[in-house]
Design an enzyme around this catalytic site. Structure first.
Site, PDB file in Angstrom:
ATOM      1  N   MET A   1      33.909  53.002  42.329  1.00  0.00           N
ATOM      2  CA  MET A   1      33.173  52.219  41.591  1.00  0.00           C
ATOM      3  C   MET A   1      33.055  52.920  40.499  1.00  0.00           C
ATOM      4  O   MET A   1      31.551  52.880  39.379  1.00  0.00           O
ATOM      5  CB  MET A   1      31.989  52.244  41.959  1.00  0.00           C
ATOM      6  CG  MET A   1      32.401  50.457  42.988  1.00  0.00           C
ATOM      7  SD  MET A   1      33.577  49.152  42.976  1.00  0.00           S
ATOM      8  CE  MET A   1      32.292  48.366  41.566  1.00  0.00           C
TER       9      MET A   1
ATOM     10  N   HIS B   1      43.062  46.012  43.717  1.00  0.00           N
ATOM     11  CA  HIS B   1      42.015  45.323  43.046  1.00  0.00           C
ATOM     12  C   HIS B   1      41.968  43.651  43.456  1.00  0.00           C
ATOM     13  O   HIS B   1      43.372  43.771  44.181  1.00  0.00           O
ATOM     14  CB  HIS B   1      42.200  45.199  41.061  1.00  0.00           C
ATOM     15  CG  HIS B   1      41.061  44.157  40.532  1.00  0.00           C
ATOM     16  ND1 HIS B   1      40.237  44.645  40.820  1.00  0.00           N
ATOM     17  CD2 HIS B   1      41.728  43.695  39.955  1.00  0.00           C
ATOM     18  CE1 HIS B   1      39.436  43.874  39.547  1.00  0.00           C
ATOM     19  NE2 HIS B   1      40.519  42.447  39.903  1.00  0.00           N
TER      20      HIS B   1
ATOM     21  N   ILE C   1      34.510  54.085  36.006  1.00  0.00           N
ATOM     22  CA  ILE C   1      36.025  54.238  35.497  1.00  0.00           C
ATOM     23  C   ILE C   1      36.325  55.397  34.970  1.00  0.00           C
ATOM     24  O   ILE C   1      34.997  56.736  34.471  1.00  0.00           O
ATOM     25  CB  ILE C   1      35.580  53.726  34.155  1.00  0.00           C
ATOM     26  CG1 ILE C   1      34.697  51.605  34.921  1.00  0.00           C
ATOM     27  CG2 ILE C   1      36.660  53.152  33.218  1.00  0.00           C
ATOM     28  CD1 ILE C   1      34.570  51.248  33.648  1.00  0.00           C
ATOM     29  N   LEU C   2      37.594  55.880  34.912  1.00  0.00           N
ATOM     30  CA  LEU C   2      37.658  57.216  34.556  1.00  0.00           C
ATOM     31  C   LEU C   2      38.439  57.212  33.326  1.00  0.00           C
ATOM     32  O   LEU C   2      38.935  56.307  33.315  1.00  0.00           O
ATOM     33  CB  LEU C   2      39.194  57.448  35.421  1.00  0.00           C
ATOM     34  CG  LEU C   2      38.486  57.560  37.230  1.00  0.00           C
ATOM     35  CD1 LEU C   2      39.737  57.534  38.155  1.00  0.00           C
ATOM     36  CD2 LEU C   2      37.906  58.899  37.469  1.00  0.00           C
TER      37      LEU C   2
ATOM     38  N   SER D   1      45.724  42.919  44.629  1.00  0.00           N
ATOM     39  CA  SER D   1      47.132  43.528  43.472  1.00  0.00           C
ATOM     40  C   SER D   1      46.934  45.029  44.409  1.00  0.00           C
ATOM     41  O   SER D   1      45.551  45.700  43.813  1.00  0.00           O
ATOM     42  CB  SER D   1      47.053  43.609  42.102  1.00  0.00           C
ATOM     43  OG  SER D   1      47.171  42.293  42.145  1.00  0.00           O
TER      44      SER D   1
ATOM     45  N   GLU E   1      44.014  43.588  52.403  1.00  0.00           N
ATOM     46  CA  GLU E   1      44.675  44.620  51.580  1.00  0.00           C
ATOM     47  C   GLU E   1      44.715  46.099  52.718  1.00  0.00           C
ATOM     48  O   GLU E   1      45.205  46.741  52.183  1.00  0.00           O
ATOM     49  CB  GLU E   1      43.028  45.444  51.215  1.00  0.00           C
ATOM     50  CG  GLU E   1      42.492  43.826  49.922  1.00  0.00           C
ATOM     51  CD  GLU E   1      41.181  43.947  49.179  1.00  0.00           C
ATOM     52  OE1 GLU E   1      40.367  45.719  50.036  1.00  0.00           O
ATOM     53  OE2 GLU E   1      40.358  43.727  48.667  1.00  0.00           O
TER      54      GLU E   1
HETATM   55  C1  GRF Z   1      38.035  46.458  48.221  1.00  0.00           C
HETATM   56  O1  GRF Z   1      37.755  44.639  47.787  1.00  0.00           O
HETATM   57  C2  GRF Z   1      38.694  46.826  46.957  1.00  0.00           C
HETATM   58  O2  GRF Z   1      39.774  45.753  46.615  1.00  0.00           O
HETATM   59  C3  GRF Z   1      38.037  47.164  45.636  1.00  0.00           C
HETATM   60  O3  GRF Z   1      36.532  47.405  46.018  1.00  0.00           O
HETATM   61  C4  GRF Z   1      36.785  46.706  48.093  1.00  0.00           C
HETATM   62  C5  GRF Z   1      36.837  48.405  48.560  1.00  0.00           C
HETATM   63  O4  GRF Z   1      36.315  47.766  50.281  1.00  0.00           O
HETATM   64  N1  GRF Z   1      38.188  48.014  44.877  1.00  0.00           N
HETATM   65  P1  GRF Z   1      36.349  48.321  51.338  1.00  0.00           P
HETATM   66  O5  GRF Z   1      34.933  49.924  50.500  1.00  0.00           O
HETATM   67  O6  GRF Z   1      37.554  49.172  51.108  1.00  0.00           O
HETATM   68  O7  GRF Z   1      36.226  47.524  52.384  1.00  0.00           O
END
Ligand code: GRF
Length: 223
Positions: A95, A114, A97-98, A141, A179
């Site tokens: 979390m 994302h 921003i780079l 994505s 994901e």
């Molecule tokens: C995921 O939903 C991903 O899409 C977003 O952050 C969340 C990370 O979840 N970038 P986790 O920490 O992998 O459970």
């Protein structure tokens, strides 16, 4: 069979780490030609760190991350990445921003996942925004990271249905389950050198991906 050494991967997290665990398990099972060299968190209390340690993975917490500004954080991050000789970086719920210069240093070998069908719904609270918009399709994505937030070339997207009565929790769970399939898949392609970064674009098997590959997880309608 390839005689190339497996890639050294860094996975960056800030929270739960479910994507980290999915990727790490695929690496440990030999399904991705990469080794998780280090799991890096900007938060010492990220729950994902415990899961990583349970899998025997090395972990690092960025120094003074809570108080440090972006520049100090990036110095610390680059030091960890270089110390581990990382070839590929997977942002997995990281979390922060780079900065443009930091991204430029690693462009072409840094990925993010994302929770939306990019270019729709960049930024935060994607599930809530999808529900508010009454969309019927949602997804996630996997993309190369570029300087502009959530705007790098997308490699693979999952599509899921938004169901009547969905809440943010039910919808995000449905998206997250996909994901855990699509992120390891993309990293596997990259590790096999099937996926490359060239001329500012993603190329898979010698073909430029002008549009992402889509995996549709919506239930097939009954006949
Ligand atoms: C995921 O939903 C991903 O899409 C977003 O952050 C969340 C990370 O979840 N970038 P986790 O920490 O992998 O459970």
């Amino acid at each position: 069979m390839s005689t190339r050494a497996p890639l050294e991967a860094a996975i960056l997290i800030s929270g739960r780490g479910s994507n980290l665990m999915a990727i790490a398990r695929e690496c440990l099972a030999g399904h991705i030609a990469a080794r998780v060299a280090v799991v890096i968190s900007d938060r010492a209390d990220a729950p994902g760190l415990a899961g990583a340690r349970e899998l025997g993975l090395e972990t690092a917490v960025l120094k003074s991350a809570e108080s440090a500004g972006g520049a100090a954080l990036e110095v610390s991050l680059a030091a960890v990445l270089e110390a581990h000789g990382c070839d590929v970086i997977a942002l997995a719920g990281f979390m922060r921003i780079l900065s443009g210069p930091f991204v430029a240093r690693y462009v072409g070998r840094m990925f993010n996942i994302h929770p939306s069908l990019l270019p729709g719904y960049r930024g935060l609270h994607t599930h809530r925004r999808v529900l508010e918009a009454h969309d019927t399709v949602h997804g996630a994505s996997v993309h190369f990271v570029t300087a502009e937030l959530d705007a790098g070339p997308v490699v693979l997207q999952s599509r899921v249905a938004v169901m009547p009565g969905d809440t943010e929790a039910t919808l995000s769970a449905r998206v997250q389950a996909t994901e855990h399939i699509i992120y390891p898949r993309v990293l596997g392609w990259f590790a096999e050198r099937r996926l490359v970064w060239r001329d500012g674009a993603a190329w898979l098997d010698g073909r430029r991906l002008d549009t992402p590959i889509v995996e549709d997880f919506r239930a097939t309608p009954r006949s």
